[in-house]
Design a protein around this motif. Structure first.
Motif, PDB file in Angstrom:
ATOM      1  N   VAL A  38      35.166  28.859  24.496  1.00  0.00           N
ATOM      2  CA  VAL A  38      36.090  28.412  23.442  1.00  0.00           C
ATOM      3  C   VAL A  38      36.464  29.616  22.569  1.00  0.00           C
ATOM      4  CG1 VAL A  38      36.419  26.841  21.493  1.00  0.00           C
ATOM      5  CG2 VAL A  38      34.990  26.132  23.429  1.00  0.00           C
ATOM      6  N   ASP A  39      37.775  29.727  22.251  1.00  0.00           N
ATOM      7  CA  ASP A  39      38.203  30.838  21.409  1.00  0.00           C
ATOM      8  C   ASP A  39      39.499  30.470  20.690  1.00  0.00           C
ATOM      9  OD1 ASP A  39      38.203  33.343  20.221  1.00  0.00           O
ATOM     10  OD2 ASP A  39      38.317  34.458  22.103  1.00  0.00           O
ATOM     11  N   ILE A  40      39.788  31.218  19.650  1.00  0.00           N
ATOM     12  CA  ILE A  40      41.071  31.113  18.943  1.00  0.00           C
ATOM     13  C   ILE A  40      41.878  32.341  19.340  1.00  0.00           C
ATOM     14  CG2 ILE A  40      42.221  31.123  16.695  1.00  0.00           C
ATOM     15  CD1 ILE A  40      39.699  29.657  15.613  1.00  0.00           C
ATOM     16  N   VAL A  41      43.063  32.077  19.893  1.00  0.00           N
ATOM     17  CA  VAL A  41      43.950  33.141  20.364  1.00  0.00           C
ATOM     18  C   VAL A  41      45.352  32.768  19.882  1.00  0.00           C
ATOM     19  CG1 VAL A  41      44.847  34.359  22.372  1.00  0.00           C
ATOM     20  CG2 VAL A  41      42.517  33.435  22.443  1.00  0.00           C
ATOM     21  N   SER A  42      45.841  33.465  18.915  1.00  0.00           N
ATOM     22  CA  SER A  42      47.161  33.151  18.373  1.00  0.00           C
ATOM     23  C   SER A  42      48.243  33.981  19.059  1.00  0.00           C
ATOM     24  CB  SER A  42      47.193  33.427  16.866  1.00  0.00           C
ATOM     25  OG  SER A  42      48.517  33.293  16.378  1.00  0.00           O
ATOM     26  N   ALA A  43      49.250  33.288  19.607  1.00  0.00           N
ATOM     27  CA  ALA A  43      50.361  33.991  20.256  1.00  0.00           C
ATOM     28  C   ALA A  43      51.118  34.855  19.258  1.00  0.00           C
ATOM     29  CB  ALA A  43      51.312  32.983  20.904  1.00  0.00           C
ATOM     30  N   HIS A  44      51.162  34.438  17.996  1.00  0.00           N
ATOM     31  CA  HIS A  44      51.971  35.136  16.999  1.00  0.00           C
ATOM     32  C   HIS A  44      51.175  36.094  16.111  1.00  0.00           C
ATOM     33  CE1 HIS A  44      54.189  31.263  17.759  1.00  0.00           C
ATOM     34  NE2 HIS A  44      55.003  32.189  18.204  1.00  0.00           N
ATOM     35  N   ARG A  45      49.909  35.789  15.868  1.00  0.00           N
ATOM     36  CA  ARG A  45      49.121  36.607  14.951  1.00  0.00           C
ATOM     37  C   ARG A  45      48.178  37.579  15.654  1.00  0.00           C
ATOM     38  NH1 ARG A  45      49.534  31.347  12.619  1.00  0.00           N
ATOM     39  NH2 ARG A  45      47.725  30.779  13.827  1.00  0.00           N
ATOM     40  N   THR A  46      47.819  37.288  16.922  1.00  0.00           N
ATOM     41  CA  THR A  46      46.945  38.194  17.671  1.00  0.00           C
ATOM     42  C   THR A  46      47.494  38.418  19.086  1.00  0.00           C
ATOM     43  OG1 THR A  46      45.501  36.369  18.394  1.00  0.00           O
ATOM     44  CG2 THR A  46      44.863  37.540  16.367  1.00  0.00           C
ATOM     45  N   PRO A  47      48.708  38.949  19.195  1.00  0.00           N
ATOM     46  CA  PRO A  47      49.303  39.099  20.532  1.00  0.00           C
ATOM     47  C   PRO A  47      48.511  40.021  21.454  1.00  0.00           C
ATOM     48  CG  PRO A  47      50.634  40.227  18.875  1.00  0.00           C
ATOM     49  CD  PRO A  47      49.606  39.431  18.139  1.00  0.00           C
ATOM     50  N   GLU A  48      47.863  41.047  20.924  1.00  0.00           N
ATOM     51  CA  GLU A  48      47.074  41.937  21.770  1.00  0.00           C
ATOM     52  C   GLU A  48      45.897  41.181  22.377  1.00  0.00           C
ATOM     53  OE1 GLU A  48      47.809  42.605  18.538  1.00  0.00           O
ATOM     54  OE2 GLU A  48      49.085  44.382  18.607  1.00  0.00           O
ATOM     55  N   LYS A  49      45.250  40.340  21.570  1.00  0.00           N
ATOM     56  CA  LYS A  49      44.140  39.526  22.072  1.00  0.00           C
ATOM     57  C   LYS A  49      44.642  38.561  23.136  1.00  0.00           C
ATOM     58  CE  LYS A  49      40.429  36.430  20.579  1.00  0.00           C
ATOM     59  NZ  LYS A  49      39.747  35.781  19.439  1.00  0.00           N
ATOM     60  N   LEU A  50      45.819  37.964  22.912  1.00  0.00           N
ATOM     61  CA  LEU A  50      46.406  37.050  23.886  1.00  0.00           C
ATOM     62  C   LEU A  50      46.621  37.763  25.219  1.00  0.00           C
ATOM     63  CD1 LEU A  50      49.052  34.401  23.621  1.00  0.00           C
ATOM     64  CD2 LEU A  50      49.575  36.358  25.051  1.00  0.00           C
ATOM     65  N   PHE A  51      47.180  38.981  25.186  1.00  0.00           N
ATOM     66  CA  PHE A  51      47.420  39.734  26.417  1.00  0.00           C
ATOM     67  C   PHE A  51      46.104  40.023  27.134  1.00  0.00           C
ATOM     68  CE2 PHE A  51      51.806  41.466  26.986  1.00  0.00           C
ATOM     69  CZ  PHE A  51      52.429  40.641  26.072  1.00  0.00           C
ATOM     70  N   ASP A  52      45.105  40.506  26.405  1.00  0.00           N
ATOM     71  CA  ASP A  52      43.818  40.839  27.002  1.00  0.00           C
ATOM     72  C   ASP A  52      43.150  39.590  27.585  1.00  0.00           C
ATOM     73  OD1 ASP A  52      41.545  42.700  27.477  1.00  0.00           O
ATOM     74  OD2 ASP A  52      40.548  41.340  26.065  1.00  0.00           O
ATOM     75  N   PHE A  53      43.108  38.529  26.805  1.00  0.00           N
ATOM     76  CA  PHE A  53      42.497  37.282  27.266  1.00  0.00           C
ATOM     77  C   PHE A  53      43.180  36.792  28.543  1.00  0.00           C
ATOM     78  CE2 PHE A  53      42.730  32.749  27.717  1.00  0.00           C
ATOM     79  CZ  PHE A  53      41.396  32.387  27.702  1.00  0.00           C
ATOM     80  N   SER A  54      44.500  36.704  28.520  1.00  0.00           N
ATOM     81  CA  SER A  54      45.262  36.135  29.626  1.00  0.00           C
ATOM     82  C   SER A  54      45.128  36.944  30.907  1.00  0.00           C
ATOM     83  CB  SER A  54      46.740  36.033  29.248  1.00  0.00           C
ATOM     84  OG  SER A  54      46.899  35.244  28.088  1.00  0.00           O
ATOM     85  N   LYS A  55      45.160  38.252  30.795  1.00  0.00           N
ATOM     86  CA  LYS A  55      45.099  39.112  31.969  1.00  0.00           C
ATOM     87  C   LYS A  55      43.696  39.204  32.564  1.00  0.00           C
ATOM     88  CE  LYS A  55      49.069  42.036  31.144  1.00  0.00           C
ATOM     89  NZ  LYS A  55      49.567  43.415  31.154  1.00  0.00           N
TER      90      LYS A  55
END
Length: 166
Positions: A38-55
């Motif tokens: 479980v994690d919080i990943v914001s498309a708008h506020r943490t885009p770098e985290k979103l990219f890393d998580f998704s990839k």
């Protein structure tokens, strides 16, 4: 004999205000004894985290990603654009939402080539069940738990029917 690595589902959301809705997915996955990240990943506020998580989610043993988001609800689609895994979107009726319709349509109306399975508004429990069914398609232990769960649903309806028939 090499032991098969257990499947894992990632449940992510755009903010902690989505957790009360997303908790239903977490709970049903735990009921099926599926490991949950479980994690919080914001498309708008943490885009770098979103990219890393998704990839990288697939390299951490994640088999399915459930992404819940309200308002503009870009999280599920952005994750789907970057990840090879199946993504299940949960539209969340949030304080900045237009009765939830903005979230539903933002997740539902993905362009060809970037699919996101979409459940009902605040339908995180169904997202968890769908994730378990995806895993169950190649894991007999999970499939057996889903079969038992559905039998339990059937039994509840049959018991309720007997109760009202006097």
């Amino acid at each position: 004999m090499k032991q098969k690595k257990m499947s894992k589902v990632a449940v992510i959301m755009g903010s902690n205000s989505d957790l009360p809705v997303m908790q239903d997915a977490i709970d049903i996955l735990k009921e099926f004894e599926i490991e949950v990240e479980v994690d919080i990943v914001s498309a708008h506020r943490t885009p770098e985290k979103l990219f890393d998580f998704s990839k990288n989610a697939h390299s951490r043993g994640v088999s399915v990603i459930i992404a819940g988001a309200g308002g503009a609800a870009h999280l599920p689609g952005m994750v789907a654009s970057l990840s090879p895994l199946p993504i299940i979107g949960v539209p969340v009726k949030s304080s900045n939402s237009i009765d939830g319709w903005d979230s539903v349509l933002s997740i539902l109306q993905m362009p060809g080539g970037v699919p996101v399975a979409t459940v009902a508004l605040n339908g995180a429990k169904n997202a968890g069940i769908l994730a378990a069914q995806i895993i169950g398609s190649h894991d007999k232990l999970v499939l057996d738990k889903i079969i038992a769960y559905k039998e339990g649903l059937k039994q509840k309806v049959e018991d309720a029917a007997k109760a009202v028939q006097h």
